[in-house]
Scaffold this motif. Structure first.
Motif, PDB file in Angstrom:
ATOM      1  N   VAL A 150       0.822  -1.217   0.000  1.00  0.00           N
ATOM      2  CA  VAL A 150       0.000   0.000   0.000  1.00  0.00           C
ATOM      3  C   VAL A 150       0.854   1.265   0.000  1.00  0.00           C
ATOM      4  CG1 VAL A 150      -1.807  -1.227   1.261  1.00  0.00           C
ATOM      5  CG2 VAL A 150      -0.222   0.236   2.519  1.00  0.00           C
ATOM      6  N   GLY A 151       2.154   1.129   0.180  1.00  0.00           N
ATOM      7  CA  GLY A 151       3.030   2.284   0.308  1.00  0.00           C
ATOM      8  C   GLY A 151       2.934   3.253  -0.858  1.00  0.00           C
ATOM      9  N   GLY A 152       2.639   4.519  -0.562  1.00  0.00           N
ATOM     10  CA  GLY A 152       2.585   5.559  -1.576  1.00  0.00           C
ATOM     11  C   GLY A 152       1.365   5.531  -2.474  1.00  0.00           C
ATOM     12  N   ARG A 153       0.390   4.673  -2.171  1.00  0.00           N
ATOM     13  CA  ARG A 153      -0.785   4.533  -3.040  1.00  0.00           C
ATOM     14  C   ARG A 153      -2.039   5.105  -2.385  1.00  0.00           C
ATOM     15  NH1 ARG A 153      -0.710  -1.738  -4.871  1.00  0.00           N
ATOM     16  NH2 ARG A 153      -2.143  -1.011  -6.495  1.00  0.00           N
ATOM     17  N   THR A 154      -3.020   5.413  -3.227  1.00  0.00           N
ATOM     18  CA  THR A 154      -4.353   5.718  -2.720  1.00  0.00           C
ATOM     19  C   THR A 154      -5.044   4.402  -2.416  1.00  0.00           C
ATOM     20  OG1 THR A 154      -4.594   7.796  -3.931  1.00  0.00           O
ATOM     21  CG2 THR A 154      -6.621   6.662  -3.301  1.00  0.00           C
ATOM     22  N   VAL A 155      -5.520   4.261  -1.199  1.00  0.00           N
ATOM     23  CA  VAL A 155      -6.195   3.039  -0.773  1.00  0.00           C
ATOM     24  C   VAL A 155      -7.669   3.351  -0.534  1.00  0.00           C
ATOM     25  CG1 VAL A 155      -6.375   1.290   1.031  1.00  0.00           C
ATOM     26  CG2 VAL A 155      -4.124   2.039   0.254  1.00  0.00           C
ATOM     27  N   ILE A 156      -8.534   2.582  -1.179  1.00  0.00           N
ATOM     28  CA  ILE A 156      -9.977   2.717  -0.999  1.00  0.00           C
ATOM     29  C   ILE A 156     -10.440   1.563  -0.116  1.00  0.00           C
ATOM     30  CG2 ILE A 156     -12.230   2.813  -2.135  1.00  0.00           C
ATOM     31  CD1 ILE A 156     -10.699   3.739  -4.697  1.00  0.00           C
ATOM     32  N   LEU A 157     -10.808   1.871   1.104  1.00  0.00           N
ATOM     33  CA  LEU A 157     -11.288   0.861   2.050  1.00  0.00           C
ATOM     34  C   LEU A 157     -12.802   0.755   1.942  1.00  0.00           C
ATOM     35  CD1 LEU A 157      -9.167   1.825   5.169  1.00  0.00           C
ATOM     36  CD2 LEU A 157      -9.048  -0.363   3.977  1.00  0.00           C
ATOM     37  N   THR A 158     -13.302  -0.477   1.872  1.00  0.00           N
ATOM     38  CA  THR A 158     -14.744  -0.617   1.713  1.00  0.00           C
ATOM     39  C   THR A 158     -15.298  -1.789   2.514  1.00  0.00           C
ATOM     40  OG1 THR A 158     -16.520  -0.585   0.060  1.00  0.00           O
ATOM     41  CG2 THR A 158     -14.694  -2.127  -0.335  1.00  0.00           C
ATOM     42  N   ASP A 159     -16.590  -1.693   2.786  1.00  0.00           N
ATOM     43  CA  ASP A 159     -17.349  -2.745   3.455  1.00  0.00           C
ATOM     44  C   ASP A 159     -18.788  -2.611   2.969  1.00  0.00           C
ATOM     45  OD1 ASP A 159     -17.971  -4.870   5.098  1.00  0.00           O
ATOM     46  OD2 ASP A 159     -17.201  -3.955   6.931  1.00  0.00           O
ATOM     47  N   ASP A 160     -19.656  -3.559   3.345  1.00  0.00           N
ATOM     48  CA  ASP A 160     -21.044  -3.455   2.891  1.00  0.00           C
ATOM     49  C   ASP A 160     -21.838  -2.444   3.710  1.00  0.00           C
ATOM     50  OD1 ASP A 160     -21.265  -4.979   5.210  1.00  0.00           O
ATOM     51  OD2 ASP A 160     -21.764  -6.831   4.151  1.00  0.00           O
ATOM     52  N   GLY A 161     -21.202  -1.878   4.700  1.00  0.00           N
ATOM     53  CA  GLY A 161     -21.809  -0.832   5.513  1.00  0.00           C
ATOM     54  C   GLY A 161     -20.988  -0.620   6.766  1.00  0.00           C
ATOM     55  N   ILE A 162     -21.254   0.477   7.439  1.00  0.00           N
ATOM     56  CA  ILE A 162     -20.590   0.790   8.701  1.00  0.00           C
ATOM     57  C   ILE A 162     -21.663   0.890   9.777  1.00  0.00           C
ATOM     58  CG2 ILE A 162     -19.464   2.667   9.968  1.00  0.00           C
ATOM     59  CD1 ILE A 162     -17.845   3.252   7.452  1.00  0.00           C
ATOM     60  N   ALA A 163     -21.417   0.258  10.916  1.00  0.00           N
ATOM     61  CA  ALA A 163     -22.327   0.391  12.061  1.00  0.00           C
ATOM     62  C   ALA A 163     -21.632   1.252  13.118  1.00  0.00           C
ATOM     63  CB  ALA A 163     -22.717  -0.976  12.591  1.00  0.00           C
ATOM     64  N   THR A 164     -20.881   0.627  14.018  1.00  0.00           N
ATOM     65  CA  THR A 164     -20.129   1.423  15.000  1.00  0.00           C
ATOM     66  C   THR A 164     -18.916   2.083  14.359  1.00  0.00           C
ATOM     67  OG1 THR A 164     -18.674  -0.398  15.678  1.00  0.00           O
ATOM     68  CG2 THR A 164     -20.792  -0.186  16.818  1.00  0.00           C
ATOM     69  N   GLY A 165     -18.399   1.473  13.300  1.00  0.00           N
ATOM     70  CA  GLY A 165     -17.237   2.030  12.610  1.00  0.00           C
ATOM     71  C   GLY A 165     -15.904   1.579  13.173  1.00  0.00           C
ATOM     72  N   ALA A 166     -15.914   0.755  14.224  1.00  0.00           N
ATOM     73  CA  ALA A 166     -14.662   0.372  14.884  1.00  0.00           C
ATOM     74  C   ALA A 166     -13.756  -0.450  13.970  1.00  0.00           C
ATOM     75  CB  ALA A 166     -14.963  -0.405  16.163  1.00  0.00           C
ATOM     76  N   THR A 167     -14.338  -1.394  13.233  1.00  0.00           N
ATOM     77  CA  THR A 167     -13.524  -2.227  12.343  1.00  0.00           C
ATOM     78  C   THR A 167     -12.921  -1.391  11.223  1.00  0.00           C
ATOM     79  OG1 THR A 167     -14.878  -4.170  12.828  1.00  0.00           O
ATOM     80  CG2 THR A 167     -13.547  -4.248  10.831  1.00  0.00           C
ATOM     81  N   MET A 168     -13.715  -0.494  10.657  1.00  0.00           N
ATOM     82  CA  MET A 168     -13.205   0.370   9.592  1.00  0.00           C
ATOM     83  C   MET A 168     -12.134   1.309  10.130  1.00  0.00           C
ATOM     84  SD  MET A 168     -13.212   1.163   6.403  1.00  0.00           S
ATOM     85  CE  MET A 168     -14.713   0.510   5.643  1.00  0.00           C
ATOM     86  N   GLN A 169     -12.340   1.835  11.316  1.00  0.00           N
ATOM     87  CA  GLN A 169     -11.347   2.724  11.915  1.00  0.00           C
ATOM     88  C   GLN A 169     -10.015   1.995  12.100  1.00  0.00           C
ATOM     89  OE1 GLN A 169     -12.177   4.216  15.924  1.00  0.00           O
ATOM     90  NE2 GLN A 169     -11.435   6.224  15.295  1.00  0.00           N
ATOM     91  N   ALA A 170     -10.090   0.738  12.530  1.00  0.00           N
ATOM     92  CA  ALA A 170      -8.880  -0.067  12.693  1.00  0.00           C
ATOM     93  C   ALA A 170      -8.171  -0.254  11.358  1.00  0.00           C
ATOM     94  CB  ALA A 170      -9.234  -1.425  13.299  1.00  0.00           C
ATOM     95  N   ALA A 171      -8.943  -0.476  10.303  1.00  0.00           N
ATOM     96  CA  ALA A 171      -8.357  -0.647   8.970  1.00  0.00           C
ATOM     97  C   ALA A 171      -7.682   0.639   8.499  1.00  0.00           C
ATOM     98  CB  ALA A 171      -9.436  -1.077   7.982  1.00  0.00           C
TER      99      ALA A 171
END
Length: 228
Positions: free
Chosen positions: A131-152
């Motif tokens: 991922v170094g130096g790249r634009t990373v698009i993080l995705t999931d089928d939805g966010i609830a509390t957001g904790a897992t996405m925040q960790a990512a």
């Protein structure tokens, strides 16, 4: 604070994950054909990531980061551990929630055990992307509390991503706001005032199996080889 783009407050349900992903693609056209990398959170997010990567003609991978939950509130992320064992910790939040060093090490070990079981399954098929130096698009089928996405988000930033974009079909405003503190950009198709659960925003919300994930990453590994 990230630029946050919310396109609707509608509670209308998507047909399924693939239809939701196609709706999301419309707002990600600027990344089409670029060196961007789409990372899906297993398992539902892998279906979304597959659609995004194919439609945008960019590389896809999975993100195997897990959050470290607070002692009395496992849904509150006090840190994250990546698949290579790297620990990202919010020292202030850990102190406030009373997370001792012993607790943190035990929680890290527990989450790594889950991660390692998936690494054995997935990485024999699809090598981990840089991922170094790249634009990373993080995705999931939805966010609830957001904790897992925040960790990512924490994990890919620690690995040197140049820009971190969180792109999801649906999520509540308060969770998006928390994630915006760490991400560079948030794209959310629908963020209604009353949220409830992610499943209520899909007419079909079947559980995604490991076999489905393995099929997707096998196809993406072939696509990666074909692209050289």
């Amino acid at each position: 604070m990230a630029l946050t783009e919310i396109y609707s407050t509608s509670s209308e349900a998507f047909t399924d994950r693939r239809q939701a992903a196609q709706t999301l693609v419309e707002h990600l056209e600027e990344y089409s054909g670029s060196d961007s990398l789409v990372l899906g959170i297993p398992r539902g997010g892998v279906v979304i990531a597959d659609c995004l990567a194919n439609s945008l003609d960019v590389q896809m991978d999975v993100v195997l980061t897990h959050k470290l939950g607070a002692p009395a509130n496992p849904e509150l992320a006090i840190g994250a551990v990546s698949e290579d064992g790297h620990l990202i910790l919010d020292d202030q939040l850990a102190a406030i929630t009373g997370a001792s060093r012993r607790y943190i090490e035990e929680e890290k070990a527990k989450q790594l055990e889950v991660i390692n079981s998936r690494v054995k399954q997935y990485r024999e098929i699809l090598a981990k992307s840089d991922v170094g130096g790249r634009t990373v698009i993080l995705t999931d089928d939805g966010i609830a509390t957001g904790a897992t996405m925040q960790a990512a988000v924490w994990a890919v930033k620690a690995e040197g991503a140049a820009e971190v974009v969180v792109a999801v079909p649906v999520g509540p405003a308060d969770s998006l706001e928390r994630i915006a503190e760490d991400a560079d950009k948030i794209i959310c198709v629908r963020s209604p005032a009353y949220f409830g659960s992610i499943g209520r925003f899909y007419q079909i919300f079947d559980q995604v199996s490991d076999d489905q994930v393995l099929k997707i990453i096998t196809e993406q590994a072939k696509r990666r080889r074909d692209h050289g």
